[in-house]
Motif scaffolding. Sequence first.
Motif, mmCIF file in Angstrom:
data_model
loop_
_atom_site.group_PDB
_atom_site.id
_atom_site.type_symbol
_atom_site.label_atom_id
_atom_site.label_comp_id
_atom_site.label_asym_id
_atom_site.label_seq_id
_atom_site.Cartn_x
_atom_site.Cartn_y
_atom_site.Cartn_z
ATOM 1 N N THR A 2 58.534 85.025 136.313
ATOM 2 C CA THR A 2 57.639 84.257 137.160
ATOM 3 C C THR A 2 56.200 84.548 136.793
ATOM 4 O OG1 THR A 2 57.445 85.959 138.846
ATOM 5 C CG2 THR A 2 59.298 84.400 139.064
ATOM 6 N N THR A 3 55.310 83.718 137.287
ATOM 7 C CA THR A 3 53.884 83.914 137.027
ATOM 8 C C THR A 3 53.430 85.242 137.608
ATOM 9 O OG1 THR A 3 53.637 81.544 137.169
ATOM 10 C CG2 THR A 3 51.626 82.849 137.262
ATOM 11 N N THR A 4 53.936 85.608 138.765
ATOM 12 C CA THR A 4 53.566 86.878 139.386
ATOM 13 C C THR A 4 53.994 88.044 138.523
ATOM 14 O OG1 THR A 4 53.836 85.858 141.535
ATOM 15 C CG2 THR A 4 53.773 88.267 141.470
ATOM 16 N N ARG A 7 51.629 88.491 135.649
ATOM 17 C CA ARG A 7 50.334 89.068 136.019
ATOM 18 C C ARG A 7 50.423 90.559 136.281
ATOM 19 N NH1 ARG A 7 48.518 85.272 140.612
ATOM 20 N NH2 ARG A 7 50.513 84.393 140.233
ATOM 21 N N ILE A 69 51.941 70.764 136.309
ATOM 22 C CA ILE A 69 51.096 71.906 136.692
ATOM 23 C C ILE A 69 51.910 73.199 136.705
ATOM 24 C CG2 ILE A 69 49.678 72.910 138.538
ATOM 25 C CD1 ILE A 69 48.348 70.597 136.944
ATOM 26 N N ASP A 70 53.162 73.112 137.118
ATOM 27 C CA ASP A 70 54.031 74.296 137.085
ATOM 28 C C ASP A 70 54.299 74.748 135.655
ATOM 29 O OD1 ASP A 70 54.126 74.250 139.841
ATOM 30 O OD2 ASP A 70 56.033 73.141 139.917
ATOM 31 N N LEU A 72 52.236 74.194 133.110
ATOM 32 C CA LEU A 72 50.966 74.762 132.646
ATOM 33 C C LEU A 72 50.747 76.175 133.183
ATOM 34 C CD1 LEU A 72 48.680 71.626 132.908
ATOM 35 C CD2 LEU A 72 49.351 72.831 130.809
ATOM 36 N N THR A 73 51.158 76.417 134.404
ATOM 37 C CA THR A 73 51.041 77.762 134.977
ATOM 38 C C THR A 73 51.867 78.750 134.167
ATOM 39 O OG1 THR A 73 50.623 76.869 137.172
ATOM 40 C CG2 THR A 73 51.417 79.152 137.060
ATOM 41 N N GLN A 74 53.065 78.338 133.777
ATOM 42 C CA GLN A 74 53.923 79.218 132.970
ATOM 43 C C GLN A 74 53.374 79.384 131.555
ATOM 44 O OE1 GLN A 74 56.212 81.037 134.257
ATOM 45 N NE2 GLN A 74 56.761 82.015 132.335
ATOM 46 N N SER A 76 50.237 79.455 130.825
ATOM 47 C CA SER A 76 49.158 80.425 131.010
ATOM 48 C C SER A 76 49.699 81.848 131.095
ATOM 49 C CB SER A 76 48.369 80.075 132.272
ATOM 50 O OG SER A 76 47.351 81.013 132.489
ATOM 51 N N ALA A 77 50.784 82.033 131.828
ATOM 52 C CA ALA A 77 51.388 83.364 131.954
ATOM 53 C C ALA A 77 51.915 83.855 130.609
ATOM 54 C CB ALA A 77 52.516 83.329 132.986
#
Length: 126
Positions: A2-4, A7, A69-70, A72-74, A76-77
């Motif tokens: 997950t993105t979390t 991070r 967007i989901d 793109l979020t992944q 980025s991660a």
Amino acid sequence: MTTTQARTEPDHTPGTEPQADTPAAAGHAGGHGPHGYSAQKDAHLKRLRRIEGQIRGLQRMVDEDVYCIDVLTQVSASTKALQSFALSLLEEHLRHCVAAAAEQGGAELDAKVAEATAAIGRLLRS
């Protein structure tokens, strides 16, 4: 992943294996041998497998038409994870290869500093 999770990953970073005709390879027999990352090789491989899983997750997301967007979020991660890995390798290179060249001084040190500077430049452009 997950993105979390991405991070919370420690800030570390990849490099590439030097080619046999580069100054980096000249410091090790035939470009192979105990590199700065060797002591952490298992941890690095584990981390790369995790990043590989993130990329496979991206493929699945696109295949399943997940909201852009989901995805793109992944992306980025995944990018952050690779950058972190690259920074880790760079730090190990400085501590091991550049430090060993500093003991020798002269042209060897100049070559390792130039090589590290070029690697930093490539990381900044990516």
